[in-house]
Write an enzyme that holds these catalytic residues in place. Sequence first.
Site, PDB file in Angstrom:
ATOM      1  N   SER A   8       2.635   3.513  -1.027  1.00 30.84           N
ATOM      2  CA  SER A   8       3.991   3.361  -1.576  1.00 30.84           C
ATOM      3  C   SER A   8       3.939   2.779  -2.999  1.00 30.84           C
ATOM      4  O   SER A   8       4.761   3.131  -3.845  1.00 30.84           O
ATOM      5  CB  SER A   8       4.875   2.505  -0.665  1.00 30.84           C
ATOM      6  OG  SER A   8       4.500   1.156  -0.693  1.00 30.84           O
ATOM      7  N   ASN A   9       2.961   1.921  -3.270  1.00 31.68           N
ATOM      8  CA  ASN A   9       2.819   1.414  -4.647  1.00 31.68           C
ATOM      9  C   ASN A   9       2.311   2.500  -5.584  1.00 31.68           C
ATOM     10  O   ASN A   9       2.722   2.569  -6.741  1.00 31.68           O
ATOM     11  CB  ASN A   9       1.903   0.189  -4.683  1.00 31.68           C
ATOM     12  CG  ASN A   9       2.631  -1.056  -4.226  1.00 31.68           C
ATOM     13  OD1 ASN A   9       3.428  -1.625  -4.967  1.00 31.68           O
ATOM     14  ND2 ASN A   9       2.396  -1.462  -2.979  1.00 31.68           N
ATOM     15  N   LYS A  54     -22.721   0.301  -2.648  1.00 38.33           N
ATOM     16  CA  LYS A  54     -21.428   0.265  -3.360  1.00 38.33           C
ATOM     17  C   LYS A  54     -21.623   0.786  -4.787  1.00 38.33           C
ATOM     18  O   LYS A  54     -20.795   1.520  -5.311  1.00 38.33           O
ATOM     19  CB  LYS A  54     -20.932  -1.191  -3.384  1.00 38.33           C
ATOM     20  CG  LYS A  54     -19.516  -1.353  -3.905  1.00 38.33           C
ATOM     21  CD  LYS A  54     -19.159  -2.816  -4.118  1.00 38.33           C
ATOM     22  CE  LYS A  54     -18.865  -3.551  -2.848  1.00 38.33           C
ATOM     23  NZ  LYS A  54     -17.469  -3.457  -2.403  1.00 38.33           N
ATOM     24  N   ARG A 101     -11.002  -2.834  -0.594  1.00 38.13           N
ATOM     25  CA  ARG A 101     -12.426  -3.072  -0.829  1.00 38.13           C
ATOM     26  C   ARG A 101     -12.622  -4.038  -1.969  1.00 38.13           C
ATOM     27  O   ARG A 101     -11.825  -4.057  -2.902  1.00 38.13           O
ATOM     28  CB  ARG A 101     -13.119  -1.770  -1.271  1.00 38.13           C
ATOM     29  CG  ARG A 101     -13.420  -0.931  -0.169  1.00 38.13           C
ATOM     30  CD  ARG A 101     -14.122   0.350  -0.429  1.00 38.13           C
ATOM     31  NE  ARG A 101     -14.059   1.004   0.843  1.00 38.13           N
ATOM     32  CZ  ARG A 101     -14.852   0.738   1.836  1.00 38.13           C
ATOM     33  NH1 ARG A 101     -15.866  -0.077   1.689  1.00 38.13           N
ATOM     34  NH2 ARG A 101     -14.671   1.305   3.002  1.00 38.13           N
ATOM     35  N   ASN A 128      -4.839  -5.811  -9.627  1.00 37.25           N
ATOM     36  CA  ASN A 128      -4.554  -5.622  -8.201  1.00 37.25           C
ATOM     37  C   ASN A 128      -3.185  -6.212  -7.876  1.00 37.25           C
ATOM     38  O   ASN A 128      -2.759  -7.189  -8.498  1.00 37.25           O
ATOM     39  CB  ASN A 128      -5.617  -6.347  -7.371  1.00 37.25           C
ATOM     40  CG  ASN A 128      -5.388  -6.208  -5.877  1.00 37.25           C
ATOM     41  OD1 ASN A 128      -5.113  -5.116  -5.372  1.00 37.25           O
ATOM     42  ND2 ASN A 128      -5.488  -7.313  -5.145  1.00 37.25           N
ATOM     43  N   HIS A 188      -0.978  -7.907  -4.715  1.00 41.57           N
ATOM     44  CA  HIS A 188      -1.202  -8.558  -3.413  1.00 41.57           C
ATOM     45  C   HIS A 188       0.122  -9.144  -2.919  1.00 41.57           C
ATOM     46  O   HIS A 188       0.856  -9.770  -3.684  1.00 41.57           O
ATOM     47  CB  HIS A 188      -2.261  -9.653  -3.557  1.00 41.57           C
ATOM     48  CG  HIS A 188      -2.584 -10.293  -2.247  1.00 41.57           C
ATOM     49  ND1 HIS A 188      -3.353  -9.656  -1.286  1.00 41.57           N
ATOM     50  CD2 HIS A 188      -2.227 -11.484  -1.720  1.00 41.57           C
ATOM     51  CE1 HIS A 188      -3.438 -10.443  -0.224  1.00 41.57           C
ATOM     52  NE2 HIS A 188      -2.765 -11.558  -0.458  1.00 41.57           N
TER      53      HIS A 188
HETATM   54  C1  GAR Z   1       0.599  -3.591  -0.397  1.00 40.77           C
HETATM   55  O1  GAR Z   1       1.477  -4.487   0.237  1.00 40.77           O
HETATM   56  C2  GAR Z   1      -0.432  -4.339  -1.210  1.00 40.77           C
HETATM   57  O2  GAR Z   1       0.084  -5.486  -1.820  1.00 40.77           O
HETATM   58  C3  GAR Z   1      -1.438  -4.689  -0.153  1.00 40.77           C
HETATM   59  O3  GAR Z   1      -1.551  -3.519   0.595  1.00 40.77           O
HETATM   60  C4  GAR Z   1      -0.271  -2.880   0.643  1.00 40.77           C
HETATM   61  C5  GAR Z   1      -0.444  -1.433   0.339  1.00 40.77           C
HETATM   62  O4  GAR Z   1       0.767  -0.752   0.540  1.00 40.77           O
HETATM   63  N1  GAR Z   1      -2.685  -5.117  -0.712  1.00 40.77           N
HETATM   64  C6  GAR Z   1      -3.422  -6.093  -0.194  1.00 40.77           C
HETATM   65  O5  GAR Z   1      -3.144  -6.675   0.837  1.00 40.77           O
HETATM   66  C7  GAR Z   1      -4.656  -6.443  -0.992  1.00 40.77           C
HETATM   67  N2  GAR Z   1      -5.311  -7.541  -0.417  1.00 40.77           N
HETATM   68  P1  GAR Z   1       0.984   0.701  -0.041  1.00 40.77           P
HETATM   69  O6  GAR Z   1      -0.238   1.531   0.408  1.00 40.77           O
HETATM   70  O7  GAR Z   1       2.238   1.202   0.602  1.00 40.77           O
HETATM   71  O8  GAR Z   1       1.073   0.623  -1.528  1.00 40.77           O
END
Ligand code: GAR
Length: 186
Positions: free
Chosen positions: A13-14, A65, A91, A107, A109
């Site tokens: 979604s992001n 990696k 990752r 990133n 979070h």
């Molecule tokens: C988001 O909430 C992002 O902040 C989180 O994963 C989700 C992905 O959602 N990231 C973490 O937790 C990183 N540690 P999305 O696939 O719908 O964008």
Amino acid sequence: MKKLAIFASGNGSNFEALAAACAEGRIDAEVALCVCDKAGAYVIERAAKYGVEVLVFNPKEYGSKAEYERLVADRMDTLGIDLVCLAGYMRIVGDELLGRYGGKIVNIHPSLLPAFVGAHAIQDAFDYGVKVFGVTIHYVDQTLDGGKIISQVAVPYEGGDVEELEAMIHKAEHRLYVDTVNKLIE
Ligand code: GAR
């Protein structure tokens, strides 16, 4: 025009919030690459919808990696990527990518870092009894959800419905990512 690469492992979604903002001219950049470490992730369909090239890899098929990160960094070099946005990329970024794109990787979070790192930040904060949740965008280093903070937004919530909370946080994420990428590419 600046070029973005967006890394995601799941829903995306992001990814879509950034891709839509670029497509609609709300961000003056192009999403040139979607990098995904999971075949079958929904983000791959979203990328197709926006005509964005997808690089999918299975980390288990590589000896290290560094090997798969080299593949990714080589493609980003070819495309001339200016900024790398991690968006649910589950990752730790390694030496190869940090060495070549250090300072250009950010990133998102779903917590007010440094509180509640990891893959279940919203649930962890909810279980802890937090009343002010939030979102953080930060530069990426080699630690889990670590690196200098660029932007944050608070999401106050005192209700008892974690799904409602998640929806509020995702909405805040999409807004903050678009605003922050705009500032970073200026
Ligand atoms: C988001 O909430 C992002 O902040 C989180 O994963 C989700 C992905 O959602 N990231 C973490 O937790 C990183 N540690 P999305 O696939 O719908 O964008």
